[in-house]
Design an enzyme around this catalytic site. Structure first.
Site, PDB file in Angstrom:
ATOM      1  N   GLU A  94       0.836  -1.193   0.000  1.00 46.52           N
ATOM      2  CA  GLU A  94       0.000   0.000   0.000  1.00 46.52           C
ATOM      3  C   GLU A  94       0.873   1.246   0.000  1.00 46.52           C
ATOM      4  O   GLU A  94       2.110   1.154   0.050  1.00 46.52           O
ATOM      5  CB  GLU A  94      -0.943  -0.011   1.210  1.00 46.52           C
ATOM      6  CG  GLU A  94      -1.976  -1.123   1.142  1.00 46.52           C
ATOM      7  CD  GLU A  94      -2.959  -1.108   2.293  1.00 46.52           C
ATOM      8  OE1 GLU A  94      -3.937  -1.869   2.234  1.00 46.52           O
ATOM      9  OE2 GLU A  94      -2.753  -0.341   3.256  1.00 46.52           O
ATOM     10  N   HIS A 203      -8.803  10.050   3.230  1.00 45.55           N
ATOM     11  CA  HIS A 203      -8.589   8.894   2.356  1.00 45.55           C
ATOM     12  C   HIS A 203      -8.911   9.313   0.926  1.00 45.55           C
ATOM     13  O   HIS A 203      -9.949   9.919   0.678  1.00 45.55           O
ATOM     14  CB  HIS A 203      -9.476   7.734   2.794  1.00 45.55           C
ATOM     15  CG  HIS A 203      -9.047   6.417   2.217  1.00 45.55           C
ATOM     16  ND1 HIS A 203      -9.211   6.104   0.886  1.00 45.55           N
ATOM     17  CD2 HIS A 203      -8.465   5.335   2.797  1.00 45.55           C
ATOM     18  CE1 HIS A 203      -8.743   4.885   0.665  1.00 45.55           C
ATOM     19  NE2 HIS A 203      -8.291   4.400   1.803  1.00 45.55           N
ATOM     20  N   ARG A 248      -0.982   9.103   1.248  1.00 45.67           N
ATOM     21  CA  ARG A 248      -2.401   9.411   1.108  1.00 45.67           C
ATOM     22  C   ARG A 248      -2.677  10.907   0.950  1.00 45.67           C
ATOM     23  O   ARG A 248      -3.540  11.312   0.180  1.00 45.67           O
ATOM     24  CB  ARG A 248      -3.167   8.878   2.317  1.00 45.67           C
ATOM     25  CG  ARG A 248      -3.364   7.381   2.301  1.00 45.67           C
ATOM     26  CD  ARG A 248      -4.107   6.934   3.540  1.00 45.67           C
ATOM     27  NE  ARG A 248      -4.427   5.526   3.464  1.00 45.67           N
ATOM     28  CZ  ARG A 248      -5.030   4.847   4.430  1.00 45.67           C
ATOM     29  NH1 ARG A 248      -5.375   5.478   5.544  1.00 45.67           N
ATOM     30  NH2 ARG A 248      -5.300   3.559   4.305  1.00 45.67           N
ATOM     31  N   HIS A 310     -10.999  10.580   7.035  1.00 47.49           N
ATOM     32  CA  HIS A 310     -10.897   9.147   7.316  1.00 47.49           C
ATOM     33  C   HIS A 310     -10.290   8.808   8.673  1.00 47.49           C
ATOM     34  O   HIS A 310     -10.763   7.906   9.355  1.00 47.49           O
ATOM     35  CB  HIS A 310     -10.059   8.490   6.214  1.00 47.49           C
ATOM     36  CG  HIS A 310      -9.835   7.023   6.404  1.00 47.49           C
ATOM     37  ND1 HIS A 310     -10.873   6.128   6.520  1.00 47.49           N
ATOM     38  CD2 HIS A 310      -8.690   6.290   6.493  1.00 47.49           C
ATOM     39  CE1 HIS A 310     -10.386   4.901   6.662  1.00 47.49           C
ATOM     40  NE2 HIS A 310      -9.061   4.973   6.671  1.00 47.49           N
ATOM     41  N   ARG A 345      -0.248   9.149   8.652  1.00 44.89           N
ATOM     42  CA  ARG A 345      -0.229   7.727   9.019  1.00 44.89           C
ATOM     43  C   ARG A 345       0.148   6.866   7.817  1.00 44.89           C
ATOM     44  O   ARG A 345      -0.416   7.003   6.741  1.00 44.89           O
ATOM     45  CB  ARG A 345      -1.602   7.307   9.542  1.00 44.89           C
ATOM     46  CG  ARG A 345      -1.708   5.812   9.866  1.00 44.89           C
ATOM     47  CD  ARG A 345      -3.046   5.494  10.509  1.00 44.89           C
ATOM     48  NE  ARG A 345      -4.165   5.742   9.617  1.00 44.89           N
ATOM     49  CZ  ARG A 345      -4.683   4.832   8.791  1.00 44.89           C
ATOM     50  NH1 ARG A 345      -4.137   3.631   8.701  1.00 44.89           N
ATOM     51  NH2 ARG A 345      -5.719   5.129   8.040  1.00 44.89           N
TER      52      ARG A 345
END
Length: 484
Positions: A94, A203, A248, A310, A345
């Site tokens: 990811e 997100h 992100r 998110h 994060r």
């Protein structure tokens, strides 16, 4: 679970059934340096790099090293992570990970982990309760005030753990609309210190119908899906060399910038996954099912997406054992700020954080119990509970989305503070606790005059060395801006 294993009596008080929690709804997976080719050091370096200079080294090391142990615990109690034919684990990659280290259970990893843990828990659970207040006297927490079926009552305890999730539900578009941060606001008003409130992670990919948003997991892009605009053009290479696998915050801002610049809708295209020989309905059965219900077939067509609020990286400040600045009060999960995420994060570190720091907190509570017993007396404090707040939340959500969103400016933040402040002072039906947290996020973002991680100021677009630090706040800061 760990507390009951240690021999302590545990009562879990929950607003909803566990199937409504963010952990249960988590799709993608859980990060862990399990592969022989990977290492905790590589995981540490990725986490720190994405955290943009304000992670706490001791917290990140606890996360990546003890995370391996906690994942092994999950395997031993039966969590069915996907495996290759030879029995080895399957991994996906990811955003911003340098190595494929995401373990997963198709696209319902959170569900698999949560259900397995609930089945193995031997304590008492009471559902349908709302937290009304914390019982705090002289900097010591003695219990909680809850409401169930219209009845308000006190519950006394040697230790209280808040595991109440984040607050992204105070935004108009959110993956967690029920998470409105009321427990975090209560802790603040009772004297707990908060940290890093300005860092709200958006997100990049959710399918939204009005304010009803469904998350399309990061692991979809990890398996090869791409982002395209209304003309069918792939555009992420213009914004970052990692394209769809950039951090992100970069992807979310790129989507919004491209949408505004070219006045176009943005889509996620699953077809590169199919070209790799992966059947989408088998690899992502839950996502496929829900998108089909919404009228989209990801095996045949691109799906429209938008960024959504998110994950809140800030929250109740804790040490690496869950302790807050109020004795006897602990916090774990998204409502806590452990310092392991910093300004952004790393994908799939959130479930890992829950496991690692919950385990550490359990042992700390066990050790603290002997001291806390000596100082425990039930205080006779009057408890004033507000009437249920039934209106005003939609106004707050719009203020936050329009002014404290993906891109911020001094003007937008001051406008949010003013508008929320007016509501708090004049409208008794306005949701006080979520509004307090919203105005705090805006104040924190206003005071951080730079862009770092998922906090982006259009008027201060660069990182500044003098802001390379954690931001902390108490209730006294709020009193400078609004009456509470």
């Amino acid at each position: 679970k760990k507390l009951t294993e240690l021999g302590l009596q545990v009562l879990v008080i929950s607003k909803d059934n566990y199937t409504e929690t963010a952990s249960y709804l988590a799709q993608g997976g859980i990060a862990g340096a399990i592969s022989p080719e990977d290492s905790p050091r590589l995981h540490y370096e990725d986490t720190v790099r994405v955290g943009r200079g304000i992670t706490k080294p001791e917290s990140v090391w606890a996360l990546v090293e003890e995370g391996v142990e906690r994942i092994v615990d999950l395997v031993n109690i039966g969590v069915p992570f996907e495996r290759e034919k030879d029995g080895t684990f399957k991994f996906t990659r990811e955003s911003a990970h340098s190595y494929p280290r995401i373990l997963y259970c198709k696209d319902e990893t959170g569900k698999a982990i949560t259900e397995t843990l609930v089945k193995s828990f031997g304590g008492k659970v009471v559902y349908g309760c709302s937290l009304k207040d914390l019982i705090v006297e002289d900097g010591r927490c003695f219990g909680v005030v809850i409401e169930k079926d219209g009845k308000v009552e006190k519950v006394f305890s040697l230790s209280v753990v808040l595991a109440t999730g984040g607050c992204c539900g105070i935004y108009e578009k959110s993956s967690n609309p029920r998470a409105i941060g009321d427990a975090t606001a209560i802790a603040l008003l009772k004297g707990a210190e908060l940290a890093n409130l300005e860092f709200v992670q958006f997100h990049p990919t959710a399918n939204c119908v009005d304010s009803n948003c469904f998350l399309v997991s990061e692991s979809v892009r990890g398996e090869g899906a791409i982002l395209i605009d209304g003309m069918g053009n792939r555009f992420m290479e213009k914004y970052h060399p990692l394209k769809e696998l950039a951090p992100r915050d970069v992807v979310a801002r790129a989507i919004e910038e491209h949408r505004r610049t070219f006045n176009t809708e943005i889509f996620i295209d699953f077809s590169p996954i199919a070209k790799r020989g992966i059947k989408i309905s088998e690899r992502f059965p839950h996502i496929y099912k829900v998108l089909k219900q919404r009228g989209f077939d990801p095996e045949k067509e691109p799906v429209p997406i938008t960024p959504v609020a998110h994950y809140h990286l800030g929250g109740i400040k804790t040490d690496t054992f869950g302790r807050t600045t109020i004795k006897g009060l602990y916090a774990v999960g998204e409502c806590a700020c452990t310092g392991c995420h910093g300004a952004n994060r790393l994908a799939s570190n959130s479930l890992l954080e829950c496991l690692v720091f919950a385990n550490r907190t359990a042992y700390r509570i066990y050790a603290d119990t002997w001291y806390l017993k000596r100082t425990f007396t039930r205080p006779e404090l009057p408890v004033e509970c507000e009437e249920p707040e039934s209106s005003g939340l939609s106004e707050l959500k719009k203020i936050m989305w329009d002014n404290v969103g993906i891109t911020r400016t001094r003007e937008s933040l001051e406008r949010a503070i003013e508008k929320i402040g007016v509501f708090l002072e004049k409208d008794k039906t306005f949701p006080k606790k979520p509004a307090i947290l919203g105005i705090y996020i805006a104040i924190s973002a206003l005071e951080r005059k730079e862009s770092r991680g998922c906090h982006f100021r259009k008027d201060f677009p660069e990182e500044r060395e003098d802001y390379k630090r954690e931001s902390t706040f108490t209730v006294e800061k709020l009193k400078e801006f609004v009456k509470v």
